[in-house]
Write a protein that holds these residues in place. Structure first.
Motif, PDB file in Angstrom:
ATOM      1  N   HIS A  39      73.773  21.459  29.662  1.00  0.00           N
ATOM      2  CA  HIS A  39      72.971  21.723  30.868  1.00  0.00           C
ATOM      3  C   HIS A  39      73.787  21.522  32.139  1.00  0.00           C
ATOM      4  N   ARG A  63      64.890  21.235  29.561  1.00  0.00           N
ATOM      5  CA  ARG A  63      64.028  20.476  30.467  1.00  0.00           C
ATOM      6  C   ARG A  63      64.871  19.807  31.572  1.00  0.00           C
ATOM      7  N   SER A  66      65.962  22.400  34.022  1.00  0.00           N
ATOM      8  CA  SER A  66      64.849  22.858  34.846  1.00  0.00           C
ATOM      9  C   SER A  66      64.601  21.889  36.012  1.00  0.00           C
ATOM     10  N   HIS A  67      64.610  20.582  35.718  1.00  0.00           N
ATOM     11  CA  HIS A  67      64.402  19.580  36.770  1.00  0.00           C
ATOM     12  C   HIS A  67      65.533  19.612  37.790  1.00  0.00           C
ATOM     13  N   ARG A  77      64.466  30.485  36.726  1.00  0.00           N
ATOM     14  CA  ARG A  77      63.472  30.038  35.750  1.00  0.00           C
ATOM     15  C   ARG A  77      64.213  29.626  34.484  1.00  0.00           C
ATOM     16  N   VAL A  78      63.751  28.553  33.830  1.00  0.00           N
ATOM     17  CA  VAL A  78      64.446  28.062  32.630  1.00  0.00           C
ATOM     18  C   VAL A  78      63.542  28.211  31.411  1.00  0.00           C
TER      19      VAL A  78
END
Ligand code: NAD
Ligand code: MG
Length: 407
Positions: A39, A63, A66-67, A77-78
């Motif tokens: 990530h 996740r 995304s954060h 957008r993830v």
């Protein structure tokens, strides 16, 4: 403007691709970036390329990404999980999908891109080795196009007429010659394959690549997989595909015609050349590769491969001559054995041994669907683990785990 989904964005091919893309912002834009679980690297790539979509196969990593993007107000957008990869591969508005995930795990998303009629630039050779007729049928049915990125196949592609339609006789093609560097060990008969370390196997003399393909180059299974890849890409009979060892990695492959002409493509060993050719075609784009200085190279050598010391090439021809399940089993066995060599202390010499034994013990038969392919793949992985005496990876609820899960 071509809009690109890059599957395998955090890997070696991903790096080379984004280097080419960044040189031509007026020609190429990024629609989606997809990878496994890195990530941090994907965040950095999203900052730089601002894709509408990012996908990570690992849902926890997705996740976190995304954060992190939200915290920086980056509007990417993830999506997470195997479905996320498929969404990236079929995204409306994306015309080109560069498939550079390593291994069989890349097949479902690449196949989805084929069904969606995308222009597919293929580095993920394992997807074609196991997808075979299924993959080529999906391309034909949807009107998708397939351009090889693998340097040898891209070279062949460039040496064939633009109208070539997978019928060698119609174009006067007698055979192709795939060149092989031979990896670090072909010129070293003194090396004991029982004691080779991962670092030695990954030290490729000419190319800088991911670890799996580096080991494949050292066993020469890479060339075996490429023989199978060429069979599907170019509609050739196995006897029309030859392998020649060319240690300098300057001639990337050759096409022989019935009149005796042999056409070759030459360049320095830098994956940005085939990537730029495929991204830009029919136009040519600059990609930062050092021009070839033939006088400095001075000597180009060619020799026959030693298939006694490197039996993986023979195994690939045997798998190609057998049923449609055989290449899937061979690829799965190789993936398990290479992973065990890199991570679990298996020996380098175990790799061809496991592949040979799995080919002898595997399930046989026709492959009519992706599920059939996955079943053969799962079965072959189980046999390979049995041969290596290692346990199964943790089970996930998804029965397609071996092609999709986190390895
Ligand atoms: P690499 O290991 O550097 O990168 C692999 C990429 O695949 C990474 O982005 C990783 O995140 C992604 N990936 C791995 N497992 C995944 C999963 N479960 N779900 C989603 N993504 C996953 O490998 P590479 O050297 O870039 O090679 C990629 C492919 O291209 C391989 O099939 C290889 O055979 C082929 N290829 C590579 C080269 C080269 O020069 N590197 C040349 C020809 C062909
Ligand atoms: Mg290659």
């Amino acid at each position: 403007m071509r809009t690109l989904t890059l599957l395998g964005a955090t890997g070696s091919i991903g790096d080379s691709t984004l280097d080419v893309v960044a040189r031509h912002p007026e020609r190429f834009s990024v629609g989606a970036l997809a990878a496994h679980r890195n990530h941090g690297k994907l965040l950095a790539l999203c900052r730089r390329f601002r894709p509408p979509l990012a996908a990570l196969a690992d849902v926890d990593a997705a996740r976190i990404l995304s954060h992190a993007l939200a915290a920086e107000s980056i509007p990417t957008r993830v999506v997470g999980g195997p479905e996320g990869l498929v969404e990236a591969a079929t995204l409306p508005g994306v015309d080109t999908v560069l498939a550079a995930i390593v291994g069989a795990v890349g097949l479902p998303a690449t196949l989805a891109a084929a069904h969606a009629g995308k222009r597919i630039l293929l580095a993920n050779k394992e997807a074609l080795v196991i997808g075979g007729a299924l993959f080529m049928d999906a391309i034909a049915a949807s009107g998708a196009t397939l351009v090889p990125i693998d340097s040898e196949h891209n070279a062949v592609f460039q040496c064939l007429p633009p109208t070539y339609a997978r019928k060698p006789e119609a174009s006067g093609v007698r055979r192709i010659l795939l060149t092989a560097s031979g990896g670090p060990f072909h010129p070293r008969p003194d090396v004991d394959f029982a004691t080779v370390t991962p670092a030695q196997a990954c030290a490729h003399p000419n190319w800088s690549m991911g670890r799996k393909i580096s080991v494949d180059s050292a066993t020469m299974m890479n060339k075996g997989l490429e023989v199978i890849e060429a069979r599907w890409l170019f509609g050739l009979a196995p006897l029309q595909i030859d392998v020649v060892v060319h240690r300098q990695s300057i001639v990337h492959s050759l096409v022989e015609y019935v009149d005796g002409s042999v056409l070759a493509q030459l360049s320095n060993p830098d994956m940005r050349t085939p990537i730029a050719q495929a991204l830009g075609a029919p136009e040519r784009v600059d990609c930062g590769v050092t021009p070839l200085d033939l006088a400095q190279i001075a000597t180009l050598t060619f020799e026959r491969p030693d298939t006694e010391r490197f039996p993986c090439i023979r195994l690939a021809y045997e798998a190609l001559a057998a049923d449609a399940a055989a290449p899937i089993a061979l690829n799965a066995a190789n993936e398990v054995a290479v992973d065990a060599f890199l991570n679990d202390g298996a020996r380098f010499s175990d790799i061809p041994r496991v592949c040979e034994e799995v080919l002898a013990r595997r399930t046989r038969g026709a492959i009519a669907s992706l599920d059939d392919a996955i079943a053969v793949d799962d079965d072959a992985r189980a046999i390979a683990r049995d041969v290596l005496n290692i346990g199964s990876p943790p089970r996930t609820p998804d029965p397609r785990s071996s092609m999709r899960a986190t390895r």
